[in-house]
Every structure is written in structure tokens, then in C-alpha cells.
Enzyme design. Sequence first.
Site, PDB file in Angstrom:
ATOM      1  CG  ASP A   1      -2.003   1.020   1.197  1.00  0.00           C
ATOM      2  OD1 ASP A   1      -2.200   1.616   0.126  1.00  0.00           O
ATOM      3  OD2 ASP A   1      -2.655   1.235   2.230  1.00  0.00           O
TER       4      ASP A   1
ATOM      5  CD  GLU B   1      -8.608   6.335  -5.196  1.00  0.00           C
ATOM      6  OE1 GLU B   1      -9.537   6.792  -4.527  1.00  0.00           O
ATOM      7  OE2 GLU B   1      -7.666   5.687  -4.697  1.00  0.00           O
TER       8      GLU B   1
ATOM      9  CE  LYS C   1      -7.400   2.119  -3.736  1.00  0.00           C
ATOM     10  NZ  LYS C   1      -6.138   2.514  -3.118  1.00  0.00           N
TER      11      LYS C   1
ATOM     12  CB  THR D   1     -11.071   2.393  -2.626  1.00  0.00           C
ATOM     13  OG1 THR D   1     -10.292   2.702  -1.482  1.00  0.00           O
ATOM     14  CG2 THR D   1     -11.411   3.685  -3.363  1.00  0.00           C
TER      15      THR D   1
ATOM     16  CG  PHE E   1     -10.409   2.182   3.868  1.00  0.00           C
ATOM     17  CD1 PHE E   1     -10.221   1.356   2.781  1.00  0.00           C
ATOM     18  CD2 PHE E   1     -10.011   3.502   3.768  1.00  0.00           C
ATOM     19  CE1 PHE E   1      -9.640   1.835   1.612  1.00  0.00           C
ATOM     20  CE2 PHE E   1      -9.422   3.993   2.611  1.00  0.00           C
ATOM     21  CZ  PHE E   1      -9.230   3.151   1.539  1.00  0.00           C
TER      22      PHE E   1
END
Length: 328
Positions: free
Chosen positions: A18, A100, A136, A160, A182
Site C-alpha cells: 500500500d 484511482e 480504483k 475503495t 478500510f
Amino acid sequence: MAKNLLEQLSEMTVVVADTGDIEAIETFKPRDATTNPSLITAAAQMPQYQGIVDDTLKSAREELGASASAEEVASLAFEKLAVSFGLKILEIIPGRVSTEVDARLSYDTEGTIQKGRDIIAQYEKAGISKDRILIKIAATWEGIKAAEVLEKEGIHCNLTLLFGLHQAVACAEGGITLISPFVGRILDWYKKETGRDSYPPAEDPGVVSVTTIYNYYKKFGYKTEVMGASFRNIGEITELAGCDLLTIAPALLAELKSTEGVLERKLDPAKAATMDIEKLSIDKATFDKMHEENRMASDKLSEGIEGFSKALETLEKLLADRLAEIEA
């Protein structure tokens, strides 16, 4: 010789880095990597990646020509930069990178679809198959609907900013490739709400949320993969051993690598299949109702979109300032 926790985790879960920090990816050699606007903005300010930033700005200038304004060049470079980092990352890892869509499009289905196609086109122009890319997208209802369209076009998506079961079920029913619930941000909300300093790992609200989603998916045979994200400590990670994927920041990867002990598998599809779980069906009205009733998910989704949008604004200014230096 005893295996460290990272080695043991890698035997039951796909470990994802990440980070936008290419040196960290070279160090830990994960299968996949995922980035977000905050990570790309941070990486773009590191001296060792100035070359990537400068090359992206020069490419944007060449594409638009000398008559284009600095703002126009910086805007195009901003769109290309995440792909530039993605291409560098793909030189190191064997698997996929998540790139993303602009977070400011989170409630714009058509805008998200077009941006997803644009990102894939940039990768394909560079010779990268779309099978190695995850687009994303924030897990708003509009984002999930956009991802459904992209998936039907063979473009794989990673949803996400996912905090609730309603988001997860909508993604699974939409045939989404992967979701990123998350963990740490859920913990943050509950600590602030309750005034508690900590939770035992097994009772961590983020861990409980991901465990619930994982068991739901495996119980009903959904193909959507679960990738726990946003960890605050290695206890959260070890409690999710066995999850399809876990995306972990370099500092926690290092801690796992330096820690020895026996790692027990906590999530198991065979166990999930035997559980008594109610099946849900999510339409927009149900999604909206569940989202409104889940104050944590509602708060954290809005906050996450706002945070990523601010990071993008910071990055755009950074690029405009750097372009002015280059062309001075």
C-alpha cells in the site's frame, strides 16, 4: 528456521504493498500494489521520483503544444502521473496495480466510466494489458454502478473507501473484481466515538467488519475478492490472516517481517460456508437507507472522498509549480 509473520501470512493471503514508494515495493516484492491520491502526492514530493514527475510534465507539454497554458499542462500531467507511477511499479511486481479515478468524480457515474476507460487506454498505449490494472473507485452507489459498466467491458475494478456491508453486497451483486474495506479508518471512528484508546485485535471494529464481509462473500459464493486495507497495527493484520488479499503499508510490512511467532489462519472459506448468514438484496433505496443508518460508514465515506480530493488539489498545485521551474 522459523518463518517470520510476513512469510507465514504470504502463504495464506496475497500481500499487497500500500504505497507509491517504488523503493519500498522493491524491498518487499509483493505480488500486487495499490496507490491512492494521498500516496501518489507524497511520492511525487520525494527527490528520488523527481524524474518521473518531470518526464510526465514534459510529455504533457509535448502533447498539448507550446500554446497551452501552464494550468492545462499541469492538469494533463496530473492525469498521467498515477499511470506513470503505475508503470514503474509494474516493472517490479508480477501482478496488478490499482490506479484511482479522480475522487472528485465519486458521485458522477458517467464521468467515472470515462475516466476508467482513459486510464486503461494510457496503460494499453504503454503496452500493459488491462488484466494487470485495477481501476480504483470510491464505493458510492454511483461509483459501484460505474464499476459494473466497466467490468462488463473487461475492465477490472477495485472499490475503495468501503466501510459497510451494504457497500460490499452491492459490489458483489454488481460483479466487481475486488473491494477494499478500510480497517483502520473504521477503528479511528469508533475510538473517537467511544473515547476508547484501543480494542483487542479480535474485537477491533474494523477487523469485525472485514470478517463479516469475508464470511458473507464465501457463504454465498461471490467471486468478488476482499482486500483489507488501511491498517493501524499488525494485530489487525494477523486477525485477518486468510483474507483473500491484504494491502499493507511499508512500515507494517517491515514489522511483520521482523516478527517471529506462529500465525493462525483466522478467515477460512470452508468455515464461512457452514455459517448461518442472512442473504441481502441491495437496490438503491435499500443502499441509501442502510448507508444513512450506518453513521460510521456515512461519515468515513464522505471524509475519505474529501481527503482524496484535497490531495489531488495539492498535487495539481505541485505540478504547476514544478512546470514553472522547468520552463523558467
